[in-house]
Design a protein around this motif. Structure first.
Motif, PDB file in Angstrom:
ATOM      1  N   UNK A   1       0.860  -1.173   0.000  1.00  0.00           N
ATOM      2  CA  UNK A   1       0.000   0.000   0.000  1.00  0.00           C
ATOM      3  C   UNK A   1       0.900   1.229   0.000  1.00  0.00           C
ATOM      4  N   UNK A   2       0.664   2.113  -0.940  1.00  0.00           N
ATOM      5  CA  UNK A   2       1.444   3.347  -1.030  1.00  0.00           C
ATOM      6  C   UNK A   2       0.676   4.487  -0.378  1.00  0.00           C
ATOM      7  N   UNK A   3       1.339   5.174   0.527  1.00  0.00           N
ATOM      8  CA  UNK A   3       0.722   6.253   1.294  1.00  0.00           C
ATOM      9  C   UNK A   3       1.432   7.571   0.992  1.00  0.00           C
ATOM     10  N   UNK A   4       0.849   8.434   0.150  1.00  0.00           N
ATOM     11  CA  UNK A   4       1.427   9.770  -0.028  1.00  0.00           C
ATOM     12  C   UNK A   4       1.217  10.570   1.262  1.00  0.00           C
ATOM     13  N   UNK A   5       2.256  11.186   1.750  1.00  0.00           N
ATOM     14  CA  UNK A   5       2.166  11.921   3.010  1.00  0.00           C
ATOM     15  C   UNK A   5       1.133  13.045   2.922  1.00  0.00           C
ATOM     16  N   UNK A   6       1.011  13.669   1.752  1.00  0.00           N
ATOM     17  CA  UNK A   6       0.005  14.712   1.570  1.00  0.00           C
ATOM     18  C   UNK A   6      -1.405  14.184   1.773  1.00  0.00           C
ATOM     19  N   UNK A   7      -1.674  12.961   1.307  1.00  0.00           N
ATOM     20  CA  UNK A   7      -3.002  12.362   1.500  1.00  0.00           C
ATOM     21  C   UNK A   7      -3.213  12.014   2.959  1.00  0.00           C
ATOM     22  N   UNK A   8      -2.182  11.467   3.591  1.00  0.00           N
ATOM     23  CA  UNK A   8      -2.286  11.114   5.004  1.00  0.00           C
ATOM     24  C   UNK A   8      -2.632  12.350   5.826  1.00  0.00           C
ATOM     25  N   UNK A   9      -2.007  13.478   5.501  1.00  0.00           N
ATOM     26  CA  UNK A   9      -2.246  14.726   6.230  1.00  0.00           C
ATOM     27  C   UNK A   9      -3.675  15.238   6.052  1.00  0.00           C
ATOM     28  N   UNK A  10      -4.383  14.785   5.010  1.00  0.00           N
ATOM     29  CA  UNK A  10      -5.784  15.169   4.838  1.00  0.00           C
ATOM     30  C   UNK A  10      -6.693  14.415   5.800  1.00  0.00           C
ATOM     31  N   UNK A  11      -6.224  13.258   6.304  1.00  0.00           N
ATOM     32  CA  UNK A  11      -7.035  12.414   7.182  1.00  0.00           C
ATOM     33  C   UNK A  11      -6.584  12.447   8.643  1.00  0.00           C
ATOM     34  N   UNK A  12      -5.318  12.784   8.870  1.00  0.00           N
ATOM     35  CA  UNK A  12      -4.739  12.749  10.214  1.00  0.00           C
ATOM     36  C   UNK A  12      -3.996  14.063  10.447  1.00  0.00           C
ATOM     37  N   UNK A  13      -4.061  14.564  11.669  1.00  0.00           N
ATOM     38  CA  UNK A  13      -3.319  15.771  12.006  1.00  0.00           C
ATOM     39  C   UNK A  13      -1.847  15.400  12.165  1.00  0.00           C
ATOM     40  N   UNK A  14      -1.063  15.699  11.150  1.00  0.00           N
ATOM     41  CA  UNK A  14       0.377  15.448  11.196  1.00  0.00           C
ATOM     42  C   UNK A  14       1.020  16.729  11.722  1.00  0.00           C
ATOM     43  N   UNK A  15       1.617  16.664  12.924  1.00  0.00           N
ATOM     44  CA  UNK A  15       2.197  17.878  13.519  1.00  0.00           C
ATOM     45  C   UNK A  15       3.270  18.507  12.623  1.00  0.00           C
ATOM     46  N   UNK A  16       3.325  19.825  12.645  1.00  0.00           N
ATOM     47  CA  UNK A  16       4.347  20.542  11.873  1.00  0.00           C
ATOM     48  C   UNK A  16       5.717  20.084  12.335  1.00  0.00           C
ATOM     49  N   UNK A  17       6.628  19.922  11.399  1.00  0.00           N
ATOM     50  CA  UNK A  17       7.977  19.494  11.726  1.00  0.00           C
ATOM     51  C   UNK A  17       8.158  17.985  11.762  1.00  0.00           C
ATOM     52  N   UNK A  18       7.078  17.227  11.518  1.00  0.00           N
ATOM     53  CA  UNK A  18       7.186  15.769  11.489  1.00  0.00           C
ATOM     54  C   UNK A  18       7.963  15.363  10.246  1.00  0.00           C
ATOM     55  N   UNK A  19       9.000  14.581  10.425  1.00  0.00           N
ATOM     56  CA  UNK A  19       9.821  14.147   9.295  1.00  0.00           C
ATOM     57  C   UNK A  19       9.317  12.821   8.755  1.00  0.00           C
TER      58      UNK A  19
END
Length: 186
Positions: A1-19
């Motif tokens: 399963x390929x997870x684009x980080x941009x898509x993940x950020x639409x569903x989950x609050x990814x804190x700023x600065x997360x690498x």
């Protein structure tokens, strides 16, 4: 399963600065195996959204060639020679302006070709390094579509800035074969 980080950020609050490495660790902590991290091929220089204003069919050449006037958010439209035929007047496209370097070290410059000055390049998916489709130009939308205005940087619009994390999903975790399932786990 390929997870684009941009898509993940639409569903989950990814804190700023997360690498990307932080996300890798988070997936492993959840029991999901990270197979690979796909970083986009680098595109440098001016890559913008453009709107096709005019198309002139050039004749007398071995293959069909078009001379297009494209609004790229500057004072005057740019003239660009293009051989693709899958776009029309009013379409929004991705334009590499002189000075851009596309994947594979392909440098864009203003040059004379087919008896015209081509002042940039209208790009396909393969030329941008986004996939293998080279059947025609990447059209972001037609006239009246909800698309960014000409001159907008095209990297974020096309996903060129988005890292993709590839996960190995085991049969007992089938719910992780969707973005919602992965988001729920996160």
């Amino acid at each position: 399963m390929r997870i684009p980080i941009g898509w993940l950020a639409e569903h989950v609050d990814v804190p700023a600065g997360t690498t990307v490495e932080d996300l890798d660790t988070a997936f492993v902590r959840l029991g999901l195996e990270v197979e690979e991290i796909h970083r986009p091929e680098q595109v440098t220089g001016p890559l913008v959204v453009g709107r096709v204003l005019e198309i002139e069919e050039l004749t007398g050449f071995k293959k069909p060639i078009r001379f297009c006037r494209v609004d790229v958010g500057e004072d005057a439209p740019r003239g660009i020679v293009c051989g693709a035929r899958n776009f029309a007047v009013g379409d929004t496209v991705v334009v590499a302006l002189p000075g851009a370097v596309l994947p594979g070290g392909f440098e864009i410059a203003s040059r004379k070709t087919y008896d015209r000055i081509s002042d940039g390049m209208i790009c396909s998916v393969r030329e941008l390094g986004l996939g293998e489709d080279h059947a025609g130009i990447l059209v972001l939308g037609g006239e009246g579509a909800d698309v960014p205005p000409p001159g907008t940087p095209a990297g974020p619009v096309t996903g060129l800035d988005d890292v993709v994390i590839e996960l190995a999903v085991t049969p007992d975790r089938g719910y992780c074969l969707s973005m919602r399932g992965i988001a729920r786990e996160m």
